[in-house]
Motif scaffolding. Structure first.
Motif, PDB file in Angstrom:
ATOM      1  N   ALA A 156     -46.277  51.099  87.326  1.00 29.87           N
ATOM      2  CA  ALA A 156     -44.869  51.786  87.154  1.00 29.87           C
ATOM      3  C   ALA A 156     -44.770  52.279  85.875  1.00 29.87           C
ATOM      4  O   ALA A 156     -43.769  53.348  85.978  1.00 29.87           O
ATOM      5  N   VAL A 157     -44.994  52.064  84.731  1.00 35.77           N
ATOM      6  CA  VAL A 157     -44.985  52.641  83.450  1.00 35.77           C
ATOM      7  C   VAL A 157     -45.372  54.259  83.499  1.00 35.77           C
ATOM      8  O   VAL A 157     -44.806  55.174  83.391  1.00 35.77           O
ATOM      9  N   ALA A 158     -46.810  54.338  84.140  1.00 36.32           N
ATOM     10  CA  ALA A 158     -47.296  55.614  84.577  1.00 36.32           C
ATOM     11  C   ALA A 158     -46.401  56.445  85.270  1.00 36.32           C
ATOM     12  O   ALA A 158     -46.422  57.571  85.318  1.00 36.32           O
ATOM     13  N   ALA A 159     -45.979  55.757  86.289  1.00 39.32           N
ATOM     14  CA  ALA A 159     -45.085  56.797  87.269  1.00 39.32           C
ATOM     15  C   ALA A 159     -43.702  57.253  86.993  1.00 39.32           C
ATOM     16  O   ALA A 159     -43.190  58.144  87.022  1.00 39.32           O
ATOM     17  N   GLU A 160     -42.964  56.342  86.271  1.00 41.00           N
ATOM     18  CA  GLU A 160     -41.758  56.033  85.879  1.00 41.00           C
ATOM     19  C   GLU A 160     -41.284  56.711  84.525  1.00 41.00           C
ATOM     20  O   GLU A 160     -40.349  56.961  84.175  1.00 41.00           O
ATOM     21  N   ARG A 161     -42.367  56.574  83.593  1.00 45.26           N
ATOM     22  CA  ARG A 161     -41.996  56.858  82.138  1.00 45.26           C
ATOM     23  C   ARG A 161     -40.599  56.255  81.701  1.00 45.26           C
ATOM     24  O   ARG A 161     -39.781  57.033  81.057  1.00 45.26           O
ATOM     25  N   PRO A 162     -40.408  55.010  81.622  1.00 47.34           N
ATOM     26  CA  PRO A 162     -39.028  54.291  81.537  1.00 47.34           C
ATOM     27  C   PRO A 162     -38.823  54.603  79.861  1.00 47.34           C
ATOM     28  O   PRO A 162     -39.922  54.187  79.121  1.00 47.34           O
ATOM     29  N   GLU A 163     -37.621  54.349  79.750  1.00 45.78           N
ATOM     30  CA  GLU A 163     -36.925  54.352  78.226  1.00 45.78           C
ATOM     31  C   GLU A 163     -36.642  52.851  77.893  1.00 45.78           C
ATOM     32  O   GLU A 163     -36.201  52.527  76.828  1.00 45.78           O
ATOM     33  N   TYR A 164     -36.324  52.198  79.147  1.00 42.75           N
ATOM     34  CA  TYR A 164     -35.755  50.901  78.948  1.00 42.75           C
ATOM     35  C   TYR A 164     -36.264  49.915  79.918  1.00 42.75           C
ATOM     36  O   TYR A 164     -36.834  50.400  81.195  1.00 42.75           O
ATOM     37  N   ALA A 165     -36.751  48.580  79.758  1.00 39.03           N
ATOM     38  CA  ALA A 165     -37.263  47.675  80.646  1.00 39.03           C
ATOM     39  C   ALA A 165     -36.504  46.479  80.466  1.00 39.03           C
ATOM     40  O   ALA A 165     -36.162  46.019  79.180  1.00 39.03           O
ATOM     41  N   VAL A 166     -36.399  45.819  81.516  1.00 44.40           N
ATOM     42  CA  VAL A 166     -35.868  44.329  81.490  1.00 44.40           C
ATOM     43  C   VAL A 166     -36.831  43.642  82.226  1.00 44.40           C
ATOM     44  O   VAL A 166     -37.541  43.964  83.240  1.00 44.40           O
ATOM     45  N   VAL A 167     -37.316  42.613  81.403  1.00 43.64           N
ATOM     46  CA  VAL A 167     -38.302  41.434  81.692  1.00 43.64           C
ATOM     47  C   VAL A 167     -37.569  40.360  82.599  1.00 43.64           C
ATOM     48  O   VAL A 167     -36.722  39.874  81.876  1.00 43.64           O
ATOM     49  N   ALA A 168     -37.569  40.204  83.907  1.00 38.85           N
ATOM     50  CA  ALA A 168     -36.641  39.337  84.386  1.00 38.85           C
ATOM     51  C   ALA A 168     -37.613  38.514  85.326  1.00 38.85           C
ATOM     52  O   ALA A 168     -37.296  38.154  86.328  1.00 38.85           O
ATOM     53  N   THR A 169     -38.832  38.195  84.902  1.00 40.18           N
ATOM     54  CA  THR A 169     -39.771  37.134  85.546  1.00 40.18           C
ATOM     55  C   THR A 169     -39.436  35.707  85.175  1.00 40.18           C
ATOM     56  O   THR A 169     -38.683  35.421  84.262  1.00 40.18           O
ATOM     57  N   ASN A 170     -40.282  34.894  85.872  1.00 39.30           N
ATOM     58  CA  ASN A 170     -40.199  33.547  85.353  1.00 39.30           C
ATOM     59  C   ASN A 170     -40.405  33.576  83.887  1.00 39.30           C
ATOM     60  O   ASN A 170     -41.253  34.149  83.188  1.00 39.30           O
ATOM     61  N   THR A 171     -39.882  32.515  83.158  1.00 37.78           N
ATOM     62  CA  THR A 171     -39.907  32.410  81.721  1.00 37.78           C
ATOM     63  C   THR A 171     -41.474  32.193  81.371  1.00 37.78           C
ATOM     64  O   THR A 171     -41.760  32.688  80.199  1.00 37.78           O
ATOM     65  N   HIS A 172     -42.210  31.409  81.957  1.00 34.83           N
ATOM     66  CA  HIS A 172     -43.778  31.349  81.435  1.00 34.83           C
ATOM     67  C   HIS A 172     -44.658  32.659  81.770  1.00 34.83           C
ATOM     68  O   HIS A 172     -45.691  32.846  81.400  1.00 34.83           O
ATOM     69  N   GLU A 173     -43.708  33.782  82.513  1.00 31.19           N
ATOM     70  CA  GLU A 173     -44.462  35.166  82.616  1.00 31.19           C
ATOM     71  C   GLU A 173     -44.088  36.153  81.495  1.00 31.19           C
ATOM     72  O   GLU A 173     -44.696  37.196  81.693  1.00 31.19           O
ATOM     73  N   HIS A 174     -43.032  35.719  80.707  1.00 33.23           N
ATOM     74  CA  HIS A 174     -42.538  36.707  79.854  1.00 33.23           C
ATOM     75  C   HIS A 174     -43.615  37.243  78.908  1.00 33.23           C
ATOM     76  O   HIS A 174     -43.684  38.392  78.601  1.00 33.23           O
ATOM     77  N   TYR A 175     -44.412  36.581  78.391  1.00 34.70           N
ATOM     78  CA  TYR A 175     -45.201  36.929  77.189  1.00 34.70           C
ATOM     79  C   TYR A 175     -46.306  37.856  78.036  1.00 34.70           C
ATOM     80  O   TYR A 175     -46.633  39.093  77.268  1.00 34.70           O
ATOM     81  N   ALA A 176     -46.903  37.558  79.070  1.00 35.59           N
ATOM     82  CA  ALA A 176     -47.808  38.573  79.608  1.00 35.59           C
ATOM     83  C   ALA A 176     -47.109  39.711  80.003  1.00 35.59           C
ATOM     84  O   ALA A 176     -47.856  40.769  80.039  1.00 35.59           O
ATOM     85  N   ALA A 177     -45.744  39.928  80.592  1.00 37.73           N
ATOM     86  CA  ALA A 177     -45.145  40.958  80.928  1.00 37.73           C
ATOM     87  C   ALA A 177     -44.946  41.818  79.524  1.00 37.73           C
ATOM     88  O   ALA A 177     -45.493  43.197  79.429  1.00 37.73           O
ATOM     89  N   ILE A 178     -44.568  41.372  78.429  1.00 35.38           N
ATOM     90  CA  ILE A 178     -44.308  42.159  77.309  1.00 35.38           C
ATOM     91  C   ILE A 178     -45.673  42.650  76.823  1.00 35.38           C
ATOM     92  O   ILE A 178     -45.804  43.697  76.309  1.00 35.38           O
ATOM     93  N   ARG A 179     -46.827  41.884  76.743  1.00 32.50           N
ATOM     94  CA  ARG A 179     -48.254  42.353  76.329  1.00 32.50           C
ATOM     95  C   ARG A 179     -48.551  43.358  77.272  1.00 32.50           C
ATOM     96  O   ARG A 179     -48.785  44.435  76.798  1.00 32.50           O
ATOM     97  N   GLU A 180     -48.449  43.278  78.459  1.00 34.29           N
ATOM     98  CA  GLU A 180     -48.802  44.404  79.430  1.00 34.29           C
ATOM     99  C   GLU A 180     -47.903  45.619  79.229  1.00 34.29           C
ATOM    100  O   GLU A 180     -48.573  46.782  79.128  1.00 34.29           O
ATOM    101  N   LEU A 181     -46.718  45.579  78.940  1.00 37.94           N
ATOM    102  CA  LEU A 181     -45.702  46.606  78.692  1.00 37.94           C
ATOM    103  C   LEU A 181     -46.336  47.367  77.358  1.00 37.94           C
ATOM    104  O   LEU A 181     -46.493  48.493  77.176  1.00 37.94           O
ATOM    105  N   ASP A 182     -46.636  46.603  76.331  1.00 38.90           N
ATOM    106  CA  ASP A 182     -47.318  47.091  75.110  1.00 38.90           C
ATOM    107  C   ASP A 182     -48.845  47.813  75.347  1.00 38.90           C
ATOM    108  O   ASP A 182     -48.826  49.004  74.684  1.00 38.90           O
ATOM    109  N   GLU A 183     -49.350  47.065  76.079  1.00 37.13           N
ATOM    110  CA  GLU A 183     -50.883  47.915  76.353  1.00 37.13           C
ATOM    111  C   GLU A 183     -50.823  49.249  76.956  1.00 37.13           C
ATOM    112  O   GLU A 183     -51.541  50.195  77.108  1.00 37.13           O
ATOM    113  N   THR A 184     -49.590  49.589  77.701  1.00 37.64           N
ATOM    114  CA  THR A 184     -49.297  50.750  78.305  1.00 37.64           C
ATOM    115  C   THR A 184     -48.823  51.853  77.235  1.00 37.64           C
ATOM    116  O   THR A 184     -48.815  53.131  77.739  1.00 37.64           O
ATOM    117  N   GLY A 185     -48.525  51.385  76.103  1.00 37.29           N
ATOM    118  CA  GLY A 185     -47.968  52.276  75.058  1.00 37.29           C
ATOM    119  C   GLY A 185     -46.464  52.668  75.170  1.00 37.29           C
ATOM    120  O   GLY A 185     -46.011  53.271  74.532  1.00 37.29           O
TER     121      GLY A 185
END
Length: 83
Positions: A46-75
């Motif tokens: 998604a980040v590669a295709a969309e080049r977002p400036e804003y992201a909403v993490v709306a996953t289950n609470t226990h999945e938040h850290y993994a989503a934020i970490r993956e966002l960070d790993e994309t740059g």
């Protein structure tokens, strides 16, 4: 503004709808098959295709850290809202 909504349950769908109403271009990341387009199965894709400036993490609470970490790993350097 390009926005990315990660997770498409009731809260993610609401964020996507509101962002569209505000005039944002919105992409969604969901493990499920949904009707929203564009929809991606991974944050990297998604980040590669969309080049977002804003992201909403709306996953289950226990999945938040993994989503934020993956966002960070994309740059991703934009703003993040964790719901």
């Amino acid at each position: 503004m390009n926005a990315l909504v990660i997770g498409y349950g009731s809260i993610g769908a609401r964020h996507a709808r509101i962002l569209l109403e505000l005039g944002c271009l919105v992409g969604v990341v969901s493990k499920r098959e949904i009707e929203f387009k564009p929809c991606y199965h991974t944050i990297f894709e998604a980040v590669a295709a969309e080049r977002p400036e804003y992201a909403v993490v709306a996953t289950n609470t226990h999945e938040h850290y993994a989503a934020i970490r993956e966002l960070d790993e994309t740059g991703f350097k934009g703003t993040v809202l964790v719901e």
